[in-house]
Design a protein around this motif. Structure first.
Motif, PDB file in Angstrom:
ATOM      1  N   ILE A   1      38.600  48.854  42.938  1.00  0.00           N
ATOM      2  CA  ILE A   1      38.013  48.080  41.785  1.00  0.00           C
ATOM      3  C   ILE A   1      36.937  48.980  41.201  1.00  0.00           C
ATOM      4  O   ILE A   1      36.094  49.591  41.767  1.00  0.00           O
ATOM      5  N   SER A   2      36.997  48.871  39.913  1.00  0.00           N
ATOM      6  CA  SER A   2      36.340  49.764  38.947  1.00  0.00           C
ATOM      7  C   SER A   2      34.828  48.910  38.657  1.00  0.00           C
ATOM      8  O   SER A   2      34.896  47.853  38.359  1.00  0.00           O
ATOM      9  N   ARG A   3      33.792  49.455  39.415  1.00  0.00           N
ATOM     10  CA  ARG A   3      32.310  49.079  39.140  1.00  0.00           C
ATOM     11  C   ARG A   3      31.998  48.687  37.787  1.00  0.00           C
ATOM     12  O   ARG A   3      31.161  47.578  37.227  1.00  0.00           O
ATOM     13  N   LYS A   4      32.521  49.746  36.896  1.00  0.00           N
ATOM     14  CA  LYS A   4      32.138  49.697  35.641  1.00  0.00           C
ATOM     15  C   LYS A   4      32.703  48.361  34.705  1.00  0.00           C
ATOM     16  O   LYS A   4      32.168  47.962  34.179  1.00  0.00           O
ATOM     17  N   LYS A   5      33.775  48.295  35.173  1.00  0.00           N
ATOM     18  CA  LYS A   5      34.789  46.923  34.733  1.00  0.00           C
ATOM     19  C   LYS A   5      34.137  45.947  35.032  1.00  0.00           C
ATOM     20  O   LYS A   5      33.878  44.849  34.121  1.00  0.00           O
ATOM     21  N   CYS A   6      33.612  45.591  36.433  1.00  0.00           N
ATOM     22  CA  CYS A   6      32.762  44.633  36.619  1.00  0.00           C
ATOM     23  C   CYS A   6      31.425  44.303  35.619  1.00  0.00           C
ATOM     24  O   CYS A   6      31.407  42.981  35.483  1.00  0.00           O
TER      25      CYS A   6
ATOM     26  N   ALA B   1      26.148  39.774  41.019  1.00  0.00           N
ATOM     27  CA  ALA B   1      26.597  40.898  41.816  1.00  0.00           C
ATOM     28  C   ALA B   1      27.603  41.635  40.798  1.00  0.00           C
ATOM     29  O   ALA B   1      27.403  43.028  40.853  1.00  0.00           O
ATOM     30  N   LEU B   2      28.357  41.108  40.003  1.00  0.00           N
ATOM     31  CA  LEU B   2      29.314  41.839  39.062  1.00  0.00           C
ATOM     32  C   LEU B   2      28.534  42.543  37.875  1.00  0.00           C
ATOM     33  O   LEU B   2      29.022  43.660  37.565  1.00  0.00           O
ATOM     34  N   ALA B   3      27.272  41.842  37.559  1.00  0.00           N
ATOM     35  CA  ALA B   3      26.548  42.607  36.595  1.00  0.00           C
ATOM     36  C   ALA B   3      25.967  43.876  37.073  1.00  0.00           C
ATOM     37  O   ALA B   3      25.755  44.896  36.417  1.00  0.00           O
ATOM     38  N   SER B   4      25.803  44.106  38.518  1.00  0.00           N
ATOM     39  CA  SER B   4      25.379  45.127  39.153  1.00  0.00           C
ATOM     40  C   SER B   4      26.307  46.242  39.451  1.00  0.00           C
ATOM     41  O   SER B   4      26.135  47.180  39.957  1.00  0.00           O
ATOM     42  N   GLY B   5      27.330  45.853  39.156  1.00  0.00           N
ATOM     43  CA  GLY B   5      28.902  46.715  39.439  1.00  0.00           C
ATOM     44  C   GLY B   5      29.323  46.420  40.647  1.00  0.00           C
ATOM     45  O   GLY B   5      30.225  46.952  41.161  1.00  0.00           O
TER      46      GLY B   5
ATOM     47  N   GLU C   1      40.719  42.908  39.855  1.00  0.00           N
ATOM     48  CA  GLU C   1      40.210  43.880  38.887  1.00  0.00           C
ATOM     49  C   GLU C   1      38.718  43.653  38.812  1.00  0.00           C
ATOM     50  O   GLU C   1      38.140  44.764  38.649  1.00  0.00           O
ATOM     51  N   THR C   2      38.180  42.597  39.189  1.00  0.00           N
ATOM     52  CA  THR C   2      36.734  42.691  39.468  1.00  0.00           C
ATOM     53  C   THR C   2      36.338  42.243  40.900  1.00  0.00           C
ATOM     54  O   THR C   2      35.430  42.193  41.209  1.00  0.00           O
ATOM     55  N   GLY C   3      37.281  41.893  41.562  1.00  0.00           N
ATOM     56  CA  GLY C   3      36.952  41.688  42.954  1.00  0.00           C
ATOM     57  C   GLY C   3      38.390  41.069  43.265  1.00  0.00           C
ATOM     58  O   GLY C   3      39.795  41.231  42.850  1.00  0.00           O
ATOM     59  N   PHE C   4      38.351  40.298  44.706  1.00  0.00           N
ATOM     60  CA  PHE C   4      39.663  39.701  45.263  1.00  0.00           C
ATOM     61  C   PHE C   4      39.140  38.073  45.476  1.00  0.00           C
ATOM     62  O   PHE C   4      38.310  37.615  46.109  1.00  0.00           O
ATOM     63  N   LEU C   5      40.330  37.251  45.231  1.00  0.00           N
ATOM     64  CA  LEU C   5      40.462  35.969  45.553  1.00  0.00           C
ATOM     65  C   LEU C   5      41.185  35.834  46.721  1.00  0.00           C
ATOM     66  O   LEU C   5      42.428  36.157  46.872  1.00  0.00           O
ATOM     67  N   VAL C   6      40.621  35.456  47.883  1.00  0.00           N
ATOM     68  CA  VAL C   6      41.279  35.196  49.235  1.00  0.00           C
ATOM     69  C   VAL C   6      41.545  34.039  49.823  1.00  0.00           C
ATOM     70  O   VAL C   6      40.664  32.902  49.232  1.00  0.00           O
ATOM     71  N   ASN C   7      42.141  33.453  50.854  1.00  0.00           N
ATOM     72  CA  ASN C   7      42.206  32.112  51.264  1.00  0.00           C
ATOM     73  C   ASN C   7      41.886  32.037  52.867  1.00  0.00           C
ATOM     74  O   ASN C   7      42.089  30.999  53.436  1.00  0.00           O
ATOM     75  N   SER C   8      41.635  33.409  53.273  1.00  0.00           N
ATOM     76  CA  SER C   8      41.013  33.266  54.687  1.00  0.00           C
ATOM     77  C   SER C   8      40.220  34.371  55.075  1.00  0.00           C
ATOM     78  O   SER C   8      39.984  35.419  54.021  1.00  0.00           O
ATOM     79  N   VAL C   9      39.573  34.670  56.265  1.00  0.00           N
ATOM     80  CA  VAL C   9      38.817  35.532  56.564  1.00  0.00           C
ATOM     81  C   VAL C   9      39.589  36.868  57.125  1.00  0.00           C
ATOM     82  O   VAL C   9      39.329  37.820  56.529  1.00  0.00           O
ATOM     83  N   GLU C  10      40.921  36.539  57.256  1.00  0.00           N
ATOM     84  CA  GLU C  10      41.754  37.787  57.497  1.00  0.00           C
ATOM     85  C   GLU C  10      42.196  38.298  56.101  1.00  0.00           C
ATOM     86  O   GLU C  10      42.110  39.601  56.145  1.00  0.00           O
ATOM     87  N   GLU C  11      42.377  37.595  55.209  1.00  0.00           N
ATOM     88  CA  GLU C  11      42.691  38.399  53.838  1.00  0.00           C
ATOM     89  C   GLU C  11      41.377  38.903  53.279  1.00  0.00           C
ATOM     90  O   GLU C  11      41.621  39.876  52.515  1.00  0.00           O
TER      91      GLU C  11
END
Length: 458
Positions: A312-317, A268-272, A291-301
């Protein structure tokens, strides 16, 4: 050809047979095996791929299983697993290294051959299988695919994170307005949680992947499929998968277990495409939070993270994957592993009396197998930093221990404290083989003071 110390290396690459190598659709282990195999062949390394007969490779292909057993339910799995694995080990002497990607079962063959075996542990399905890994912990080599997935009860020669064919994934900086779940449909993978996240965020969700747990699908997924907001695309082809990844606003990876790696995340990250993932297992090693996504701990987050996905910059991904998860980097890492193994297992043919092989080496101790040829004689010597225990495996010899001379046969053992003068001479027409266990604060081969030597090495 690429060579290691002047010799061409021969690798037996043992792939699973659940899917073809590379897989037509799903098959993460087989996908990694294929990328590694083709990468090694491009470096000029001699690779024989043991996989299903419908596999495709530039290496030498050897197959006994005609088709993947997940695609042909008439195939008796255990029969073909046994036949498949036995093919490799019956040809072991043709190879310098056997690289096992087929879980724990091949380990049970490893003690029957002299060829070193390295196992990439893609996943441990159950702690009940750990006893097999532990049994062969000191006689084979293990590679982890993330630091997070290392088992504290095992030793590893390296961590080698997977690489992907980055150029095979199209970068897209103008995605469509949908979220994506793409993996096997199973509770572990968090399909239901992905649906809940999409509903809370008010976003369309496309689901793709084969149904690994039909009861879970019927109870937890199918009731929410309305073909408007929640759409199930089925078990899609590689081409469709790449299209879905490239066009998605974000990938939802709401896992309910400590995942060993997560190839889909890197793809996914390679696709941006940024990834919103549960903060478990290897996810912090793949995703740079915020920076390339989000680390979460619940559905709400996760639902809140969907609202911030535009930051998030897709180019940076894409750039992050190019830097950290290329096939070339993975191949480089495995070549280093092979070099280390060959160095640890090599015979020291320069020894005039015979040769030795290091079986195990840890801080404070080293275990070696020594073979003294007929009429061969190890120098009269002593060590300043280590004591030794010798166990005679086969043959006949005379051991010198200070002023004493001791006749030794198979089953005998002799101990030498630090600084005690000692040597052994083969007095038989057969090789004298013994195991040496050294213990001390320094175990280097230069910790030898030769007092007398028939080969002029005093």
């Amino acid at each position: 050809m690429s060579n290691f110390g002047g010799a061409v290396i021969r690798i037996a690459m043992l792939s699973p047979i659940a899917w073809s190598t590379p897989p037509k659709k799903y098959g993460p282990w087989e996908s990694v095996v294929s990328l590694l195999t083709e990468g090694l062949v491009k470096r000029g390394i001699d690779v024989t791929l043991f996989a299903t007969a419908d596999s495709h490779t530039a290496a030498k292909l050897h197959a006994v299983c005609p088709r993947p057993y997940e695609e042909d339910k008439e195939i008796l799995v255990k029969v073909y697993e046994c036949l498949h694995i036995s093919e490799v080990f019956e040809r072991a002497n043709e190879f310098d290294i056997i690289h096992n990607h087929f879980d724990y079962l091949p380990l049970t063959y490893s003690a029957l051959v002299d060829t070193p075996v390295v196992t990439t542990i893609h996943g441990i399905s159950s702690r009940k299988t750990l006893s097999v890994y532990k049994k062969y912990n000191n006689s084979t080599f293990y590679v982890s695919i993330s630091d997070a997935y290392r088992c504290q009860e095992l030793d590893y020669i390296a961590t080698v994170r997977h690489g992907i064919d980055i150029e095979g994934f199209t970068f897209n900086d103008t995605p469509e307005n949908y979220l994506l779940f793409i993996s096997r449909i199973h509770r572990d993978k968090g399909t239901r949680e992905a649906i809940e996240t999409a509903k809370k965020a008010g976003m369309k969700l496309l689901i793709a992947g084969f149904i690994a747990d039909s009861e879970y699908f019927m109870k937890e997924v199918e009731p929410y499929i309305d073909n408007q907001q929640i759409i199930y695309e089925g078990h899609v082809s590689q081409e469709r998968k790449k299209e879905l990844l490239s066009n998605a606003r974000a990938l939802l990876h709401m896992i309910n277990y400590d995942e060993a790696f997560g190839i889909g995340v890197v793809e996914a990250l390679a696709s941006g495409t940024p990834v919103i993932a549960m903060n478990r297992g290897s996810m912090p090693e793949l995703i740079m939070d915020k920076e390339t996504g989000f680390l979460v701990n619940s559905v709400e987050e996760a639902a809140e993270a969907v609202k911030m996905i535009g930051s998030i910059s897709r180019k940076k991904c894409r750039e992050n994957v190019e830097k950290r998860f290329s096939v070339d980097r993975m191949v480089d890492d495995y070549i280093k592993v092979y070099e280390t193994i060959l160095d640890k297992c090599k015979r020291e043919s320069v020894r005039p009396w015979g040769y030795y092989k290091v079986l195990s080496e840890k801080p404070g101790y080293k275990v070696k197998s020594l073979t003294v040829l007929p009429e061969g004689e190890i120098s009269l010597q002593r060590h300043a930093h280590r004591k030794e225990h010798w166990y005679i495996v086969s043959g006949k010899g005379i051991v010198t221990k200070n002023e004493s001379k001791i006749r030794v046969l198979a089953g005998d053992s002799v101990d030498f404290p630090v600084k005690q003068v000692h040597r052994v001479k083969n007095i038989d027409n057969e090789n004298l083989v013994f195991i040496e266990i050294s213990q001390g604060d320094y175990l280097g081969e230069d910790d030898i003071e030769r007092l007398e030597d028939k080969y002029g090495r005093e």
